[in-house]
Structure formats: structure tokens, C-alpha cells
Design a protein around this motif. Structure first.
Motif, PDB file in Angstrom:
ATOM      1  N   ASP A 117      -6.493  -3.345 -12.786  1.00 36.80           N
ATOM      2  CA  ASP A 117      -6.234  -1.878 -12.808  1.00 36.80           C
ATOM      3  C   ASP A 117      -7.565  -1.459 -12.564  1.00 36.80           C
ATOM      4  OD1 ASP A 117      -5.669   0.691 -13.003  1.00 36.80           O
ATOM      5  OD2 ASP A 117      -4.628   0.577 -15.005  1.00 36.80           O
TER       6      ASP A 117
ATOM      7  N   LYS B 264     -15.629   3.363 -12.992  1.00 39.31           N
ATOM      8  CA  LYS B 264     -16.393   4.805 -12.580  1.00 39.31           C
ATOM      9  C   LYS B 264     -17.273   4.226 -11.514  1.00 39.31           C
ATOM     10  CE  LYS B 264     -15.821   7.089 -16.350  1.00 39.31           C
ATOM     11  NZ  LYS B 264     -14.335   7.591 -16.501  1.00 39.31           N
TER      12      LYS B 264
ATOM     13  N   SER C  30       1.027  -1.239  -0.077  1.00 43.16           N
ATOM     14  CA  SER C  30      -0.036  -0.062   0.068  1.00 43.16           C
ATOM     15  C   SER C  30       0.910   1.104  -0.065  1.00 43.16           C
ATOM     16  CB  SER C  30      -0.887  -0.126   1.134  1.00 43.16           C
ATOM     17  OG  SER C  30      -0.275   0.120   2.429  1.00 43.16           O
TER      18      SER C  30
ATOM     19  N   THR D 289      -8.180   1.844 -11.453  1.00 45.73           N
ATOM     20  CA  THR D 289      -7.969   3.482 -11.647  1.00 45.73           C
ATOM     21  C   THR D 289      -9.207   3.949 -12.408  1.00 45.73           C
ATOM     22  OG1 THR D 289      -6.358   3.327 -13.391  1.00 45.73           O
ATOM     23  CG2 THR D 289      -5.556   3.323 -11.023  1.00 45.73           C
ATOM     24  N   ASN D 290      -9.541   3.315 -13.527  1.00 43.51           N
ATOM     25  CA  ASN D 290     -10.611   3.711 -14.203  1.00 43.51           C
ATOM     26  C   ASN D 290     -12.048   3.248 -13.980  1.00 43.51           C
ATOM     27  OD1 ASN D 290      -8.565   5.494 -15.637  1.00 43.51           O
ATOM     28  ND2 ASN D 290      -8.014   3.555 -16.873  1.00 43.51           N
TER      29      ASN D 290
ATOM     30  N   LYS E 271       1.787   3.208  -7.001  1.00 38.73           N
ATOM     31  CA  LYS E 271       1.214   1.752  -6.945  1.00 38.73           C
ATOM     32  C   LYS E 271       0.990   1.247  -8.269  1.00 38.73           C
ATOM     33  CE  LYS E 271      -2.273   3.061  -4.456  1.00 38.73           C
ATOM     34  NZ  LYS E 271      -1.905   4.872  -4.222  1.00 38.73           N
ATOM     35  N   SER E 272       0.731   1.713  -9.354  1.00 41.23           N
ATOM     36  CA  SER E 272       0.400   1.274 -10.765  1.00 41.23           C
ATOM     37  C   SER E 272       1.791   0.853 -11.249  1.00 41.23           C
ATOM     38  CB  SER E 272      -0.486   2.283 -11.611  1.00 41.23           C
ATOM     39  OG  SER E 272      -1.657   2.367 -11.124  1.00 41.23           O
TER      40      SER E 272
ATOM     41  N   ARG F 272      -1.884   8.163  -2.180  1.00 42.84           N
ATOM     42  CA  ARG F 272      -2.345   8.314  -3.391  1.00 42.84           C
ATOM     43  C   ARG F 272      -1.380   9.018  -4.285  1.00 42.84           C
ATOM     44  NH1 ARG F 272      -5.692  13.162  -5.075  1.00 42.84           N
ATOM     45  NH2 ARG F 272      -6.439  12.776  -7.210  1.00 42.84           N
ATOM     46  N   ARG F 273      -1.046   8.852  -5.375  1.00 42.79           N
ATOM     47  CA  ARG F 273      -0.193   9.243  -6.401  1.00 42.79           C
ATOM     48  C   ARG F 273       1.212   9.079  -6.013  1.00 42.79           C
ATOM     49  NH1 ARG F 273      -1.854  10.576 -10.636  1.00 42.79           N
ATOM     50  NH2 ARG F 273      -0.432  12.101 -10.968  1.00 42.79           N
TER      51      ARG F 273
END
Length: 112
Positions: free
Chosen positions: A98, A103, A44, A100-101, A51-52, A47-48
Motif C-alpha cells: 500500500d 511521503k 489501473s 498511499t501513505n 484501487k485500494s 484517482r479515488r
């Protein structure tokens, strides 16, 4: 949608073609847990904080459908003399998700 099973090393290769800060030490930490009771690892980060990028690095390293030696041979994971570097590189099936996208779906509540 993308490839979820054994996505290859294209994602990490794209990252390596730009400015890259070597985080391959994470691989040593995970290699040390393979076949042990602590084999489940949570990575973990805030944010930003990459991680990806870390996930794509791990996919490229473990994915058995590609040869990633050229992507890792000049990184710290290969230089530190750890025998697990070659032992586990490109030896496993990998599942990459992934989110992240995705919705947010709003739940509509109807009152009667």
C-alpha cells in the motif's frame, strides 16, 4: 509498517461490513489469465476510484492463509457458475503493498 506477505482477509472483511458495490467480476478476468502468457495484469483506475478496495478484495480472494468463502459466496463471482471461483480461492501467496501513505522525499541539491 504492516503485513506485506499474505495479509489475510481482514481489510476486505472491513469493506464488506459497510456499503459495498460488487466488483468481484475483476476476479474472473484475473483468473482467466492464470497460467497463460498474459498472466501479468495491470488494474489501473483514476484517482479515488477504488484501487485500494480492489487490491484488498484480490488479496482476500487469493491469500492462502485464510478462508474467504464467507466473504465471496454471496457475490457475483460465486453466482455466475464460473468454475475458477473455487479453483483459485485462497490458493496463492499474496504480496500486498500500500503506497498511499508514502511521503514524498524532497531531494536537496547543494551548489558549491
Amino acid at each position: 509498517m504492516g503485513t506485506y506477505l499474505n495479509p489475510g482477509n481482514d481489510g476486505f472483511a472491513g469493506i464488506r461490513n459497510d456499503v459495498y458495490v460488487d466488483k468481484s467480476g475483476l476476479i474472473n478476468l484475473i483468473n482467466d489469465t492464470i497460467a497463460t502468457p498474459r498472466r501479468l495484469t495491470c488494474c489501473s483506475r483514476p484517482r479515488r476510484f477504488g484501487k485500494s478496495f480492489a487490491a484488498q478484495m484480490l488479496c482476500a480472494y487469493y491469500d492462502k492463509t485464510c478462508d474467504s468463502a464467507g466473504l465471496f459466496d454471496d457475490l457475483a463471482i460465486a453466482a455466475d457458475g464460473n468454475t475458477s471461483y473455487g479453483k483459485y480461492r485462497n490458493k496463492f501467496d499474496v504480496i500486498y503493498l500500500d503506497i498511499t501513505n508514502i511521503k514524498e522525499r524532497r531531494l536537496t541539491v547543494c551548489h558549491f
